[in-house]
Every structure is written in structure tokens, then in C-alpha cells.
Design an enzyme around this catalytic site. Structure first.
Site, PDB file in Angstrom:
ATOM      1  N   ASP A   1       0.838  -1.193   0.000  1.00  0.00           N
ATOM      2  CA  ASP A   1       0.000   0.000   0.000  1.00  0.00           C
ATOM      3  C   ASP A   1       0.879   1.251   0.000  1.00  0.00           C
ATOM      4  O   ASP A   1       1.853   1.336   0.756  1.00  0.00           O
ATOM      5  CB  ASP A   1      -0.894  -0.035   1.245  1.00  0.00           C
ATOM      6  CG  ASP A   1      -1.763   1.193   1.385  1.00  0.00           C
ATOM      7  OD1 ASP A   1      -2.649   1.377   0.542  1.00  0.00           O
ATOM      8  OD2 ASP A   1      -1.543   1.953   2.350  1.00  0.00           O
TER       9      ASP A   1
ATOM     10  N   GLU B   1       1.697  -0.432  -5.105  1.00  0.00           N
ATOM     11  CA  GLU B   1       0.797   0.675  -5.411  1.00  0.00           C
ATOM     12  C   GLU B   1       1.725   1.875  -5.545  1.00  0.00           C
ATOM     13  O   GLU B   1       2.213   2.401  -4.548  1.00  0.00           O
ATOM     14  CB  GLU B   1      -0.222   0.893  -4.289  1.00  0.00           C
ATOM     15  CG  GLU B   1      -1.201   2.014  -4.612  1.00  0.00           C
ATOM     16  CD  GLU B   1      -2.176   2.291  -3.473  1.00  0.00           C
ATOM     17  OE1 GLU B   1      -3.359   2.533  -3.760  1.00  0.00           O
ATOM     18  OE2 GLU B   1      -1.744   2.274  -2.307  1.00  0.00           O
TER      19      GLU B   1
END
Length: 658
Positions: A319, A355
């Protein structure tokens, strides 16, 4: 001769609670403290309070005899004149309640900070090994452990919403039926809701506010989160399904100034990026991990290795991964974190997905990660949604995305550095909502509909939300087929939201991070079976077709194949015509050096509202494997001159090699 049997004690530099034959060694890195006590909790009694010894600057240790797995413990320090109980950042299980009443106080820390000693050696993996599937052969299905089975009527109540629900007989049959070979789990490490959510009696359902990185969330277990998660992974592997964990190393639940003191703020404040006395907020969550700090780097690497060695996970999705590449305000793809992973004999072998952004300066880094990483490709998401919604001038860019976004991801580094192609993710609309809502509807989140992304590139086709109008329903179904086919048959690794397999709607909520309720839980009673079956068929065909073309276009072989772009009428496309295109066809033919030399795939796209005649070169035996205009799944021959329907995506192969 007298033989002496030595007892092997863990190194004091191995952090956490390490069992050994005569007890347990507890080791903590807390350079900011002058005194640390270990607390051993026994039910119904006051804790056993033991002074820890500073073995070397910052390293505190204590050996305790007769400690066994299951022992609860925490640490005690004096911080700002108050006594705080703190969690072990290296704890591999937590037992305290994962919530508190803001503002967080020392008295509440008594329960929250409790951790548990774990014995990983006792679990029986039964000889089951990981599938070790190549990234180009993988289709990633993103799901939430609780939301997947919480409402499934055929999953035993004791397993609904839990780790073992993932591998209930019903779910294992579902994975097989729907061609699911990889689950990407939203964060399952222990997390805490943010203070503003706790004040509203809400929770961080998605799990993106990490508390202890090494401890699986106990809320998804009946008894033992450690053993039940391992059992789930073992049984998924037994059924040839890989497991990727979504991990959050960009911030922790301690948040910014005024946030709770849980561990690092008292043990080692240098874990976070600072701007003077203030914590930098490049994550939107109040604090930002400083991966340049040796202790932070060690913690992240040790955590990743633990998940691979002790839980056998197959990879990680990071993330806001740009934070891991930060050198303060800049991004460095050659920093110590990336180099450490590249040379690590354990971590270099698993799937690594970034990401590729955060919200700080220099934060958008799509395509800039090291070549052993895959990256979430938001460009294909935006372009695909815009194309099928009818935005003008999009097809040229979509053609680039279709071919693997090679303007960003050089095929010289394929298949290691592939785009992860998606049209929906957990953050944003589900696919059903992309075709049902023109605007977000996040009122349930309690932020006056101000939260969530404003650029959804969605359309409702005449009615906002659900409708009984058959014409609108059919348009929505076709658009869903168009967008999913665009992801499946583009070059890269497809990522599919599990909610989209069922046709689940979140009622227009595009930021359901705090909705631990039927807005997020999959509704199995309303599953669109026709849609699910079509999707399963297309996934199977994608798996049989696309990987060979990725292989052929990878590395040194990439220039040995023929790619031809044409107008639907068969004429070649000239450079000056691309910007105004609304329909085209693309033919890829494998070159002589490929084992499947001569095989061809044809993709024809019509994003306009008008049908076109599709004229193809002679001497081919084209067979249709995907036609989004009808939703039919029968493999049928393609006529030499066929109509290319409006708003349709057509995939054909030359011959009967499927």
C-alpha cells in the site's frame, strides 16, 4: 568422554519473544528509553513485573524460565511522566481489544497492549507447497476475509467472516468454478480504527491502519488467528490457489501529533519522517515511516520474511509503496529497501506488487519501481472507464494500455516488471456501481459525502442506482463485459475485485473503508449467475491465450513478432488518424522463434455508438472467443466480413489451438 548438550538460546539481537528449550527470551529495541519493564500477564492475577537489561545501546532483553506459547505479555515504560503499557512491535499475536475510547490514555493501554508468545514450529503443513505460479499466468482476485463469507448461507456460521471461511467446502468449489487461482487479501495484520472512527462507533473495515505488523488480526479467528490463518493458506495452496497479502508499511496506527502512543512513539521516535518537531504526513494518515532508519528497514524486512517463512504467503501488495522508496521528499528506486529485497534469498522469490504512489512530493511513480516488481496500473483503469463511457479521443491511449502500457512498462523487463491491470479496486466503485452511478454516495461514512475520489469516470445510463428498466440493465451488462474484457485481454496481470464476480453493489459508496456491514459484505443471495459464468469462461480463455503472447513480447523476443493495426474495414491506420479513432482492430502473430509460431490473436474494438463492417485478411480461420455485444460464450467461426457491433470488444484466435 563426557558429552555436554548445549542449549541454544536466541541471539539478543533477534527481536520479539523467542521460545527456547528452557523458556523464552524477550528482546526489544527501544533506544529512546532509559528503563523498560517486561510484564507477564496471568489470568486473575497482577502481572509479573520484570526489569529488562540493556544488552547494547537500545537493545533490551530478559530471559524468563518456563514461559510457553500462549503467554501474554507487554512492556512498561515511563513516557512524559506517565506510565504506559506498550505492545511489542515484533509480537506475532495480540490479545487485547483492538479498539479504545478516545482519547487514548495510560489506563486503556493496560488491556490494549497485550501480546502473546507464539510457537510457529508446532503447525503441520502436511507437505503442501506453494503453487509458485508465474506472474503472467496469474489472475488476482482481491477480497476481504470477513466480507467474502460473512453473508454466505452455505458457509458454517462458525466460519462466516473468518480465515477458515476462506477454505470452507463451498468456497473451494466456488474458486474452482470461477477460475480463481490467486487471492489478494486486504490487510489481515492487526489494526486499530482511527480516533475519529472510534468516536463515531465505526471501524477501519479495510484494515489500513496497522498496529502490529507481524500479528494476524484475531477478529477473523474463532480461537487462534495464527493457526487458523495458516490452515487457510495451506488449504488454498492444496487447491492450487496462491495468497498475496496487502501490507501497509507507510504509516502506523499511532498517527500524527496527538495520536495514541502504542509503541514506536515511545520506543524509537526516529521510525517516522519528521519535519522539525512535526511528523510528516505523506500518507494521509498522520505519520510516515522513514525506511532510511535502520530499525525501520529491519522491522519491515523481518516482517516480510516472517510472513513468507512462517505463513508461506506467495507475495505482497504494498500500500502506498512510494513511501518505501522515499529519500525524504524524493523517490529513489535504488534505495536500501529495494536493494535488500532484491538480494534476499527469501523475498526475491515472491510476488512483489507496488501501489506506486503516495500523497507526498514526488509521490506518483508509476513504472519507476525496480524491474523485479509489478505495479498497479491506474492508467488502464482510467482509460478503460473513459473509453466505454464514451469520452472522445481515448482509443489511441487505450491501444497503448491494451499492449501492456509499454510506454511505462518496457517489455524489455517483462514478465518480471508487468503492469497489474485493473478497472476496479477496493477503493472506489465496484464494477456494478461504475455502470450504475454517475456520482459517489458516501453519506453513510459520516463525512457529508466529501470523502472518496471525485473522478470516477462512471455513468448511470439513465437512472442513478438500481432500476427495473430492461434497456438500461442490458446496457449496463454490456458495459461491464466491455470493461472486464479490456482487462482480461490486455497484456499484463489482471486484477479483479471479488465483489465484481458476483455483481455486488456498494450502493454508490466509493470509499467504504468504514462500512463493516452489508454495504461491503458480499451478498450471495443476489449473485448474477449469468454474469459470473460468463466471467469465469473469459478468465479461462484469457489464461489459455494471453500468457503466450506476453512471453513472446518479453525480453529479447519482443521484436520478433508481428503487430498490425487496422481500421475495421481492413485499411492500415496512419499516424494522423489515431487521435480521432473510435474503432480499430489489432492482430498479433507469434514469430518464428516462438514455440507457438504462427499463432495469432485478433482484438477488435468499437467504442462508438455505430456498428462497423469488420473486414479481415483472407486465408485465416478466425474463431470468436469473446464477443461482448452478445455475452455468448460459444466459440464460433468469424465470417470474412462481419459486423462489429457498437460498444463492443471482440477477441478471436486463428485456428483451433485453444
Amino acid at each position: 568422554m563426557v558429552l555436554f548438550m548445549s542449549v541454544c538460546f536466541p541471539s539478543p539481537y533477534v527481536l520479539g519473544a523467542q521460545l527456547h528449550p528452557s523458556g523464552c527470551r524477550f528482546t526489544l529495541y527501544a533506544p529512546d528509553q532509559d528503563c523498560v519493564h517486561l510484564l507477564l500477564w496471568h489470568q486473575g492475577h497482577q502481572p509479573q513485573r520484570l526489569a529488562m537489561r540493556e544488552y547494547k545501546r537500545g537493545y533490551w532483553t530478559r530471559d524468563v524460565a518456563d514461559v510457553v506459547a500462549g503467554q501474554e505479555y507487554s512492556f512498561e515504560v515511563l513516557q512524559d511522566g506517565q506510565t504506559w503499557y506498550l505492545a511489542d512491535p515484533y509480537a506475532q499475536a495480540v490479545t487485547g481489544p483492538l479498539r479504545y475510547q478516545p482519547p487514548y490514555s495510560p489506563s486503556q493501554s493496560t488491556l490494549l497492549a497485550r501480546c502473546q508468545v507464539v510457537d510457529h514450529e508446532s503447525f503441520d503443513w502436511q507437505g503442501v507447497s506453494s503453487p509458485q505460479r508465474a506472474i503472467q499466468d496469474t489472475v488476482i482476485f482481491e477480497t476481504h476475509v470477513k466480507g467474502l463469507t460473512q453473508q454466505h448461507p452455505d458457509v458454517a456460521p462458525v466460519q462466516q467472516g473468518r480465515y477458515l471461511g476462506l477454505v470452507s467446502p463451498t468456497m473451494l468449489a466456488f474458486y474452482q468454478q470461477h477460475q480463481i487461482n490467486c487471492l489478494q487479501l486486504l490487510p489481515i495484520t492487526s489494526c486499530l480504527p482511527e480516533p475519529h472512527l472510534l468516536s463515531q462507533q465505526k471501524t477501519n473495515y479495510w484494515g489500513y491502519n496497522p498496529y502490529v505488523w507481524m500479528a494476524p488480526d484475531p477478529r477473523y479467528a474463532e480461537k487462534s488467528a495464527v493457526n487458523e490463518l495458516k490452515t487457510a493458506i495451506r488449504e488454498l495452496h492444496r487447491h492450487d490457489i496462491e495468497v498475496i497479502l496487502d501490507v501497509v508499511f507507510n504509516h502506523t496506527a499511532e498517527g500524527g501529533e496527538g495520536g495514541p502512543i502504542l509503541h514506536y512513539k515511545a520506543f524509537d521516535h526516529a521510525m517516522y519522517l519528521h519535519d522539525g518537531q512535526q511528523l510528516r504526513n505523506y500518507t494521509g494518515c498522520g505519520n510516515t515511516l522513514d525506511i532510511r532508519h535502520p530499525a525501520a528497514l529491519k522491522q519491515v524486512l523481518d516482517t516480510l520474511c516472517m510472513w513468507v517463512t512462517d505463513y508461506h504467503v506467495d507475495g505482497f501488495r504494498f500500500d502506498l509503496a512510494a513511501t518505501q522508496g522515499r529519500n525524504g521528499d524524493t523517490f529513489n528506486p535504488q534505495n536500501a529497501f529495494f536493494l535488500a529485497i532484491a538480494q534476499d534469498p527469501i523475498l526475491s522469490k515472491v510476488k512483489l506488487i507496488a501501489e506506486p504512489w503516495d500523497i507526498g512530493p514526488d509521490g506518483y511513480q508509476l513504472g519507476q519501481f525496480p524491474i523485479n516488481w509489478a505495479e498497479c496500473n491506474d492508467k488502464i483503469r482510467d482509460t478503460t472507464r473513459s473509453l466505454w463511457r464514451g469520452d472522445p479521443g481515448i482509443l489511441q491511449d487505450f491501444a497503448t494500455r491494451l499492449m501492456g502500457s509499454r510506454d511505462v512498462f518496457s517489455a524489455a523487463h517483462w514478465p518480471d516488471h508487468l503492469p497489474i491491470n485493473y478497472v476496479t479496486y477496493h477503493d472506489g466503485f465496484t464494477l456494478q456501481d461504475v455502470v450504475s452511478y454517475a456520482k459517489r454516495h458516501n453519506h453513510a461514512n459520516g463525512e457529508n459525502n466529501r470523502d472518496g475520489h471525485g473522478d470516477n469516470r462512471s455513468a448511470n445510463y439513465g437512472v442513478e442506482g438500481p432500476t427495473n428498466n430492461p434497456d438500461i440493465i442490458e446496457v449496463r451488462r454490456r458495459q461491464k463485459r466491455n470493461m472486464m474484457a479490456s482487462i482480461l485481454f490486455s497484456l499484463g496481470t489482471p486484477h479483479i475485485l471479488m465483489a465484481d464476480v458476483l455483481g455486488h453493489s456498494q450502493q454508490g459508496n466509493n470509499n467504504a473503508y468504514c462500512q463493516d456491514n452489508p454495504i461491503s459484505w458480499l451478498n450471495w443471495q443476489t449473485q448474477d449467475h449469468d454474469w459470473s459464468n460468463w466471467l469465469a469462461t473469459m478468465i479461462a480463455r484469457r489464461n489459455a491465450i494471453v500468457p503466450r503472447f506476453i512471453d513472446a513480447l518479453s525480453g529479447t523476443q519482443r521484436h520478433c513478432n508481428q503487430i498490425t493495426w487496422r481500421h475495421p474495414n481492413g485499411d492500415p491506420i496512419h499516424d494522423h488518424q489515431w487521435s480521432k479513432l473510435q474503432a480499430l482492430s489489432c492482430q498479433i502473430t507469434l514469430g518464428a522463434h516462438h514455440p507457438d509460431a504462427g499463432q495469432s490473436i485478433l482484438i477488435a474494438i468499437n467504442s462508438s455508438d455505430t456498428a462497423h463492417d469488420l473486414r479481415l485478411p483472407p486465408n485465416h480461420q478466425w474463431r470468436i472467443v469473446c464477443d461482448t455485444a452478445t455475452g455468448e460464450t460459444t466459440v464460433a467461426p468469424l465470417a470474412s466480413c462481419q459486423r462489429l457491433a457498437a460498444k463492443s470488444f471482440l477477441v478471436c484466435i486463428d485456428g483451433d489451438w485453444l
